[in-house]
Enzyme design. Structure first.
Site, mmCIF file in Angstrom:
data_model
loop_
_atom_site.group_PDB
_atom_site.id
_atom_site.type_symbol
_atom_site.label_atom_id
_atom_site.label_comp_id
_atom_site.label_asym_id
_atom_site.label_seq_id
_atom_site.Cartn_x
_atom_site.Cartn_y
_atom_site.Cartn_z
ATOM 1 C CB SER A 186 5.584 -2.207 11.646
ATOM 2 O OG SER A 186 4.992 -0.876 12.082
ATOM 3 C CG ASN A 206 -1.678 1.124 1.494
ATOM 4 O OD1 ASN A 206 -1.910 2.024 0.611
ATOM 5 N ND2 ASN A 206 -2.421 1.489 2.578
HETATM 6 C C1 PEP Z 1 -0.613 -0.119 6.226
HETATM 7 O O1 PEP Z 1 -0.572 1.220 5.980
HETATM 8 O O2 PEP Z 1 -1.621 -0.840 5.708
HETATM 9 C C2 PEP Z 1 0.461 -0.608 6.805
HETATM 10 C C3 PEP Z 1 0.413 -1.931 7.257
HETATM 11 O O3 PEP Z 1 1.711 0.157 7.063
HETATM 12 P P1 PEP Z 1 3.025 -0.287 7.659
HETATM 13 O O4 PEP Z 1 3.666 -1.549 7.201
HETATM 14 O O5 PEP Z 1 3.732 1.402 7.447
HETATM 15 O O6 PEP Z 1 2.929 -0.339 9.275
#
Ligand code: PEP
Length: 249
Positions: free
Chosen positions: A212, A9
Site C-alpha cells: 500500500s 507490479n
Molecule cells: C504488491 O502486490 O506487491 C503490492 C505491494 O501491492 P499494493 O501496493 O497494492 O499493496
C-alpha cells in the site's frame, strides 16, 4: 551496489489496449528522481511492453517464471523464454504466488537458481502475515523465508538479487506498515544477511518495501535509511500516481 528502485507490479491487470494506454501514460511522465523504474505487465504483454519501452529508462520485468528450462509444464514460462523477449528481471515469491499457487520456500529456491543460472536479476519477495506480527513472530518468519530460499547461494550471487519486504497484511489492504516498522524490519534483514555473508553483501543489498505505498506516504517510507525503494501494486496502475512515487526519492 545499493540502488533506489521503484517497481510496479501490475498483477493480472491490463489487456493489450489497456497496456498500451498505461505505457503511453508512463511515457508522458517526467522523472525527477534517480530511481531505477520497472514495470511488470502480464506475460502476454511483455514483448509489446518491451518494444514500446525499449528507448526509455523504464525496464520491463516479469511477475513470475518456472524453474525448468522447458518441457511438460503446461501453462508455464521459463527464464530463457523471458530472456528471448528482452526480459532481464523477474519477481519471485510474491505473497499471492505463495498463497494462491502454493509456492514454498523450497520451490522458490529452485526458481531463484534457475533465474540466476540464466543471468537474470531476481526481485525476491517475502513478508509475514498478520497473525505472525500479532504474535511477535515477524522477524523469525522473515528470517526463515530468506534463509530457506536464498542461504544456499554464494555471497557473490547477491549482486543479482533485490529483496522486497512485503508484509502480507499491508498488500492491497490500504494498510501500510509504518515507516518505523518498515525501517526496523529492513535493518533486521540487513543484519540477517550480515551474519551469514558479512557487511559487504548486507550493506550493498537493495531492499524494497511493498504494501500500500501511495503518493501520499512514499516520501516518508523512502526517507528511512534502510528502505531503498518500493514494490508497488495498486498505485502502479495509474501513471501519475506511479510517477509521484518514483519521484518521491
Ligand atoms: C504488491 O502486490 O506487491 C503490492 C505491494 O501491492 P499494493 O501496493 O497494492 O499493496
Amino acid at each position: 551496489m545499493r540502488k533506489n528502485i521503484v517497481a510496479g507490479n501490475w498483477k493480472m491487470n491490463n489487456d493489450l489496449p489497456q497496456t498500451e494506454a498505461l505505457i503511453d501514460g508512463l511515457k508522458s511522465q517526467t522523472q525527477t528522481s534517480n530511481a531505477e523504474v520497472m514495470i511488470a505487465p502480464t506475460f502476454t504483454n511483455l514483448w509489446h511492453a518491451f518494444e514500446e519501452l525499449r528507448q526509455s529508462k523504464i525496464e520491463v520485468i516479469a511477475q513470475n517464471m518456472h524453474f525448468a528450462e522447458n518441457g511438460a509444464y503446461t501453462g508455464e514460462v521459463s527464464a530463457s523464454m523471458l530472456k528471448s523477449v528482452g526480459i532481464q528481471t523477474v519477481i519471485l515469491g510474491h505473497s499471492e504466488r505463495r498463497a494462491y499457487f502454493n509456492e514454498t520456500d523450497q520451490l522458490l529456491a529452485k526458481k531463484v537458481d534457475a533465474a540466476l543460472a540464466n543471468d537474470m536479476r531476481v526481485i525476491f519477495c517475502f513478508g509475514e502475515e498478520l497473525a505472525d506480527r500479532k504474535s511477535g513472530n515477524e522477524e523469525s518468519v522473515v528470517e526463515n523465508q530468506i534463509k530457506n530460499a536464498l542461504f544456499h547461494l554464494e555471497g557473490s550471487a547477491f549482486k543479482n538479487i533485490v529483496l522486497a519486504y512485503e508484509p502480507v497484511w499491508a498488500i492491497g489492504t490500504g494498510e501500510t506498515a509504518s515507516p518505523e516498522q518498515a525501517q526496523d524490519m529492513h535493518a533486521f534483514i540487513r543484519k540477517t544477511l550480515d551474519s551469514k555473508y558479512g557487511s559487504e553483501v548486507a550493506d550493498n543489498m537493495t531492499i524494497l518495501y511493498g504494501g500500500s505505498v501511495k503518493p501520499n506516504n512514499a516520501n516518508e517510507i523512502f526517507s528511512k535509511p534502510d528502505v531503498d525503494g518500493g514494490l508497488i501494486g495498486g498505485a502502479s496502475l495509474k501513471a501519475e500516481d506511479f510517477f509521484a512515487i518514483v519521484n518521491a526519492f
